[in-house]
Motif scaffolding. Sequence first.
Motif, PDB file in Angstrom:
ATOM      1  N   UNK A   1     -24.227 -14.494  -4.684  1.00 30.80           N
ATOM      2  CA  UNK A   1     -23.029 -15.082  -4.117  1.00 30.80           C
ATOM      3  C   UNK A   1     -22.337 -14.048  -3.233  1.00 30.80           C
ATOM      4  N   UNK A   2     -22.033 -14.430  -2.011  1.00 36.02           N
ATOM      5  CA  UNK A   2     -21.379 -13.528  -1.072  1.00 36.02           C
ATOM      6  C   UNK A   2     -19.881 -13.504  -1.340  1.00 36.02           C
ATOM      7  N   UNK A   3     -19.324 -12.336  -1.450  1.00 35.21           N
ATOM      8  CA  UNK A   3     -17.901 -12.192  -1.746  1.00 35.21           C
ATOM      9  C   UNK A   3     -17.197 -11.535  -0.569  1.00 35.21           C
ATOM     10  N   UNK A   4     -15.958 -11.910  -0.380  1.00 33.42           N
ATOM     11  CA  UNK A   4     -15.159 -11.319   0.678  1.00 33.42           C
ATOM     12  C   UNK A   4     -14.599  -9.974   0.259  1.00 33.42           C
ATOM     13  N   UNK A   5     -14.022  -9.278   1.228  1.00 28.82           N
ATOM     14  CA  UNK A   5     -13.436  -7.961   0.955  1.00 28.82           C
ATOM     15  C   UNK A   5     -12.306  -8.060  -0.054  1.00 28.82           C
ATOM     16  N   UNK A   6     -11.556  -9.169  -0.019  1.00 25.65           N
ATOM     17  CA  UNK A   6     -10.461  -9.353  -0.978  1.00 25.65           C
ATOM     18  C   UNK A   6     -10.969  -9.443  -2.399  1.00 25.65           C
ATOM     19  N   UNK A   7     -12.100 -10.159  -2.594  1.00 25.12           N
ATOM     20  CA  UNK A   7     -12.698 -10.249  -3.927  1.00 25.12           C
ATOM     21  C   UNK A   7     -13.183  -8.881  -4.385  1.00 25.12           C
ATOM     22  N   UNK A   8     -13.843  -8.148  -3.500  1.00 25.91           N
ATOM     23  CA  UNK A   8     -14.327  -6.805  -3.863  1.00 25.91           C
ATOM     24  C   UNK A   8     -13.157  -5.922  -4.267  1.00 25.91           C
ATOM     25  N   UNK A   9     -12.092  -5.987  -3.504  1.00 23.48           N
ATOM     26  CA  UNK A   9     -10.917  -5.168  -3.788  1.00 23.48           C
ATOM     27  C   UNK A   9     -10.338  -5.514  -5.164  1.00 23.48           C
TER      28      UNK A   9
END
Length: 83
Positions: A1-9
Motif C-alpha cells: 500500500x502506497x502511503x503519503x508523506x503525512x502518513x509516514x510522518x
Amino acid sequence: MDRGAGDHSRIIEMAWEDRTPFEAIERLYGLNEQAVIKLMRRELKAGSFRLWRARVSGRKSKHQALRDPRIERGYCKTQYKHR
C-alpha cells in the motif's frame, strides 16, 4: 500500500512515542512491527535509527502484550496540548 508523506510522518511520530504500542500502528496503518522497523530504517538518518532501535528494543510499553493491562490508551492524556 502506497502511503503519503503525512502518513509516514505520523507513523514515525507514533513509533518514537514511548506509550504508543506497535499494535496501535498496525491497527491504524496496517504495518506490523517489522514493517515499521523497515520504514524507520529507510526514512531516518542512520544515527537516528540506531538511537530509536536502542530506545524501543525490549521496551514493554511498545508491545501491547507486555504492557500492564490497566493501561487502556496508547498515549498519555496530557501528551497533546491544546491552545
